[in-house]
Design a protein around this motif. Structure first.
Motif, PDB file in Angstrom:
ATOM      1  N   GLU A 109       0.470  -1.084  -0.636  1.00  0.00           N
ATOM      2  CA  GLU A 109       0.531  -0.461   0.078  1.00  0.00           C
ATOM      3  C   GLU A 109       0.916   1.445   0.175  1.00  0.00           C
ATOM      4  O   GLU A 109       1.978   0.848   0.453  1.00  0.00           O
ATOM      5  N   PRO A 110       0.750   2.872  -0.570  1.00  0.00           N
ATOM      6  CA  PRO A 110       1.502   3.695  -0.460  1.00  0.00           C
ATOM      7  C   PRO A 110       1.955   4.042   0.370  1.00  0.00           C
ATOM      8  O   PRO A 110       2.676   4.635   1.098  1.00  0.00           O
ATOM      9  N   THR A 134       4.618   9.688  -6.105  1.00  0.00           N
ATOM     10  CA  THR A 134       4.604   9.590  -6.782  1.00  0.00           C
ATOM     11  C   THR A 134       4.079   7.689  -7.237  1.00  0.00           C
ATOM     12  O   THR A 134       3.893   7.391  -8.100  1.00  0.00           O
ATOM     13  N   GLY A 135       4.849   6.891  -6.299  1.00  0.00           N
ATOM     14  CA  GLY A 135       4.641   5.840  -5.924  1.00  0.00           C
ATOM     15  C   GLY A 135       6.206   5.682  -6.787  1.00  0.00           C
ATOM     16  O   GLY A 135       6.900   6.037  -7.844  1.00  0.00           O
ATOM     17  N   CYS A 136       6.379   4.098  -7.025  1.00  0.00           N
ATOM     18  CA  CYS A 136       7.266   3.373  -7.069  1.00  0.00           C
ATOM     19  C   CYS A 136       6.863   2.352  -7.754  1.00  0.00           C
ATOM     20  O   CYS A 136       5.701   1.510  -7.559  1.00  0.00           O
ATOM     21  N   SER A 137       7.426   1.000  -7.796  1.00  0.00           N
ATOM     22  CA  SER A 137       6.903   0.496  -9.303  1.00  0.00           C
ATOM     23  C   SER A 137       7.083  -1.588  -7.669  1.00  0.00           C
ATOM     24  O   SER A 137       6.075  -2.393  -7.986  1.00  0.00           O
ATOM     25  N   ARG A 174      -3.567   1.823  -7.895  1.00  0.00           N
ATOM     26  CA  ARG A 174      -2.900   1.344  -6.701  1.00  0.00           C
ATOM     27  C   ARG A 174      -3.385   0.303  -5.312  1.00  0.00           C
ATOM     28  O   ARG A 174      -4.741   0.257  -6.085  1.00  0.00           O
ATOM     29  N   LEU A 175      -2.138   0.024  -4.902  1.00  0.00           N
ATOM     30  CA  LEU A 175      -3.675  -0.780  -3.837  1.00  0.00           C
ATOM     31  C   LEU A 175      -4.490   0.088  -3.051  1.00  0.00           C
ATOM     32  O   LEU A 175      -3.914   1.549  -2.355  1.00  0.00           O
ATOM     33  N   GLY A 176      -5.117  -0.124  -2.824  1.00  0.00           N
ATOM     34  CA  GLY A 176      -6.805   0.545  -1.756  1.00  0.00           C
ATOM     35  C   GLY A 176      -7.215  -0.299  -0.458  1.00  0.00           C
ATOM     36  O   GLY A 176      -7.316  -1.587  -1.201  1.00  0.00           O
TER      37      GLY A 176
END
Length: 212
Positions: A77-78, A87-90, A146-148
């Protein structure tokens, strides 16, 4: 003595018998299985081109509601990812691309036209309609999943239904969970039990801190 017993399992649905589990815990597990298990959903959509009759907001909304297969063992999860980046990553985001190309006939763009940069994270079905294009119309988008959790938005619900029913025996209930396809139903149950256990442990720690 408490016990969980699988009494029926199908591809998308599972029923388990809960014996000796207090109602409040059984109901908490039901709710966690519905909207407390993280799954992937498209969250950010960049519209590069959209000449369809569907406005940009409508196109983004439809993309967000497509159930996506989820691999919880590989992604974070972010809020819990080591990258600590907006911005997140892989490890916490997956990019999808949709490019209808040009055509001189009317056609329906399906979820099969949505390509993922990660083969394990993709639409649960290839046959979900996204938008109908007339001749000469085109859509081109880049989006990120993304996970949520469903507690944030229903598009992250891990289950279509999560129902608790009483049996004719005392302190015995049936929990039935139907997956959206993002996770196998047994994965939802196992993750739900882990999540409930973690929440109870955190709650106990809070109580102990108050007592001290």
């Amino acid at each position: 003595m408490s016990s969980l017993e699988v009494i029926n399992k199908e591809n998308q649905k599972i029923s388990i018998k809960l014996k000796g589990v207090p109602l409040q815990y059984a109901n908490a597990l039901r709710r966690i299985c519905l909207n407390g298990i993280p799954v992937f959903a498209i969250d950010t959509v960049d519209i590069i081109e959209n000449s369809s009759v569907l406005p940009d907001e409508g196109l983004a909304h439809r993309l967000g509601l497509i159930p996506i297969k989820t691999d919880l063992s590989r992604f974070n999860e972010p809020s819990k990812c080591d990258c600590k980046s907006e911005t997140g990553c892989s490890n916490c985001k997956v990019m999808f691309v949709l490019d209808s190309g040009d055509s001189d006939v009317t056609r329906t763009i399906l979820s099969s036209d949505l390509t993922s940069e990660d083969e394990s994270v993709k639409a649960t079905s290839d046959k979900i309609p996204i938008v109908q294009l007339a001749a000469g119309q085109r859509v081109k988008v880049e989006c990120y999943a993304r996970l949520g959790r469903g507690t944030e938005h229903a598009k992250w619900n891990s289950s279509n239904i999560s129902v608790l029913t009483e049996t004719d025996k005392e302190n015995e209930r049936i929990l039935t969970v139907e997956s959206t396809g993002a996770l196998k139903p047994e994965q939802i149950i196992l993750a739900g039990v882990d999540e409930l256990s973690n929440r109870l442990s955190e709650f106990k720690e809070m109580i102990n801190e108050i007592k001290e």
